[in-house]
Design an enzyme around this catalytic site. Structure first.
Site, PDB file in Angstrom:
ATOM      1  N   GLY A 134      -3.175  -5.429  11.226  1.00  0.00           N
ATOM      2  CA  GLY A 134      -2.614  -5.532  12.605  1.00  0.00           C
ATOM      3  C   GLY A 134      -2.060  -6.919  12.979  1.00  0.00           C
ATOM      4  O   GLY A 134      -1.910  -7.230  14.350  1.00  0.00           O
TER       5      GLY A 134
ATOM      6  N   ARG B 136       0.667  -1.318  -0.114  1.00  0.00           N
ATOM      7  CA  ARG B 136      -0.048   0.088  -0.022  1.00  0.00           C
ATOM      8  C   ARG B 136       0.779   1.349   0.238  1.00  0.00           C
ATOM      9  O   ARG B 136       1.759   1.194   0.994  1.00  0.00           O
ATOM     10  CB  ARG B 136      -0.938  -0.115   1.206  1.00  0.00           C
ATOM     11  CG  ARG B 136      -2.018   1.436   1.260  1.00  0.00           C
ATOM     12  CD  ARG B 136      -2.792   1.246   2.425  1.00  0.00           C
ATOM     13  NE  ARG B 136      -3.476  -0.041   2.449  1.00  0.00           N
ATOM     14  CZ  ARG B 136      -4.547  -0.308   1.840  1.00  0.00           C
ATOM     15  NH1 ARG B 136      -5.163   0.587   0.947  1.00  0.00           N
ATOM     16  NH2 ARG B 136      -5.318  -1.430   1.844  1.00  0.00           N
TER      17      ARG B 136
ATOM     18  N   GLY C 155       0.307  -6.046   5.584  1.00  0.00           N
ATOM     19  CA  GLY C 155       0.200  -4.767   4.924  1.00  0.00           C
ATOM     20  C   GLY C 155       1.298  -3.722   5.609  1.00  0.00           C
ATOM     21  O   GLY C 155       2.543  -3.976   5.227  1.00  0.00           O
TER      22      GLY C 155
ATOM     23  N   GLU D 266      -0.616  -7.754  -3.713  1.00  0.00           N
ATOM     24  CA  GLU D 266      -1.488  -6.872  -3.753  1.00  0.00           C
ATOM     25  C   GLU D 266      -1.016  -5.484  -3.741  1.00  0.00           C
ATOM     26  O   GLU D 266      -0.403  -5.055  -2.974  1.00  0.00           O
ATOM     27  CB  GLU D 266      -2.293  -6.998  -2.804  1.00  0.00           C
ATOM     28  CG  GLU D 266      -3.782  -5.901  -2.528  1.00  0.00           C
ATOM     29  CD  GLU D 266      -4.331  -6.085  -1.299  1.00  0.00           C
ATOM     30  OE1 GLU D 266      -4.958  -4.977  -1.091  1.00  0.00           O
ATOM     31  OE2 GLU D 266      -4.399  -7.121  -0.682  1.00  0.00           O
TER      32      GLU D 266
ATOM     33  N   THR E 289      -8.290  -2.775  -2.364  1.00  0.00           N
ATOM     34  CA  THR E 289      -9.365  -1.591  -2.215  1.00  0.00           C
ATOM     35  C   THR E 289     -10.155  -1.145  -3.505  1.00  0.00           C
ATOM     36  O   THR E 289     -10.061  -0.381  -4.045  1.00  0.00           O
ATOM     37  CB  THR E 289      -8.621  -0.265  -1.785  1.00  0.00           C
ATOM     38  OG1 THR E 289      -7.411  -0.642  -0.736  1.00  0.00           O
ATOM     39  CG2 THR E 289      -9.503   0.690  -1.133  1.00  0.00           C
TER      40      THR E 289
ATOM     41  N   LYS F 189     -11.608 -12.103   3.436  1.00  0.00           N
ATOM     42  CA  LYS F 189     -10.569 -11.360   4.226  1.00  0.00           C
ATOM     43  C   LYS F 189     -11.402 -10.748   5.462  1.00  0.00           C
ATOM     44  O   LYS F 189     -12.084  -9.886   5.275  1.00  0.00           O
ATOM     45  CB  LYS F 189      -9.949 -10.190   3.410  1.00  0.00           C
ATOM     46  CG  LYS F 189      -8.976  -9.161   4.103  1.00  0.00           C
ATOM     47  CD  LYS F 189      -8.779  -7.895   3.356  1.00  0.00           C
ATOM     48  CE  LYS F 189      -9.815  -6.913   3.299  1.00  0.00           C
ATOM     49  NZ  LYS F 189      -9.408  -5.700   2.743  1.00  0.00           N
TER      50      LYS F 189
END
Length: 211
Positions: free
Chosen positions: A162, A21, A182, A44, A73, A133
């Site tokens: 997290g 991201r 992430g 991703e 997203t 997910k």
């Protein structure tokens, strides 16, 4: 929409989705190459990253035969079409929009649908999602995963948000098949070696659960 594909085993050889991201096109290829070298085959790039279309297109051209490159997203059917045109193979959604899920299925993409509750999970499955997910996993915890597994069909369930390398084994024991990584993997601007070190730690944590 449910069929045998919906209940398939995980598509990815290593069930850890690497989420880049915020990455820019100038950095993408180096970080993706490092991830592939560390054994990752599901990568991703979220659509709220700068110039995501170029990053995904470049990654597909360079590594599309070695790894699944996907977009995250994903919010609209237009996004799905753009990703299909770029050669992406899967999408990750933050919600359970049935129009987006069904459209992605029609375009031949694998869908990892974001959800939080059992009702949302069943809605995503009905729309055609092949994978789920749970987000944010750290808010809900391993007990939530275990409770969901008591009622959900045996399709791949990833935990995202997290999840540290040290916490991964608890989620796997509770019934998730893997995780999306992430901010624990990549932060914009970090050196490639940091991405490699983080990826290696998560991969080893996963492998340790198999021994």
């Amino acid at each position: 929409m449910t069929d045998d594909a919906t209940l398939a085993t995980p598509t990815f050889r290593l069930p850890l989705i690497a989420i880049l991201r915020g990455i820019g096109p100038q950095e993408t290829l180096a970080h993706v190459q490092a991830l592939i070298e560390e054994g990752y085959d599901a990568i991703e790039i979220p659509l709220n990253s700068p110039d995501w279309a170029r990053s995904i297109g470049d990654a597909v051209k360079a590594f599309g035969e070695r790894a699944w490159i996907g977009g995250g997203t994903v919010l609209t059917p237009v996004d799905v079409d753009a990703l299909t045109d770029l050669g992406a193979r899967f999408i990750v959604t933050p919600n359970t929009d049935p129009l987006v899920i069904a459209h992605a299925r029609r375009r031949g993409l694998q869908v990892v649908a974001g959800f939080a509750t059992a009702s949302e999970a069943f809605a995503a499955i009905a729309a055609g999602a092949q994978m789920l997910k749970l987000f944010p996993a750290s808010t809900y915890g391993t007990g939530h995963v275990r409770a969901l597994r008591a009622v959900l069909p045996s399709l791949p369930l990833f935990v995202v948000g997290g999840v540290s390398a040290s916490a991964l084994s608890g989620y796997l024991s509770a019934g998730s098949c893997g995780a999306g990584i992430g901010g624990e993997l990549y932060k914009p601007g970090q050196p490639v070696e940091r991405t490699r070190e983080n990826a290696r730690a998560f991969r080893q944590a996963y492998l340790d659960t198999l021994s």
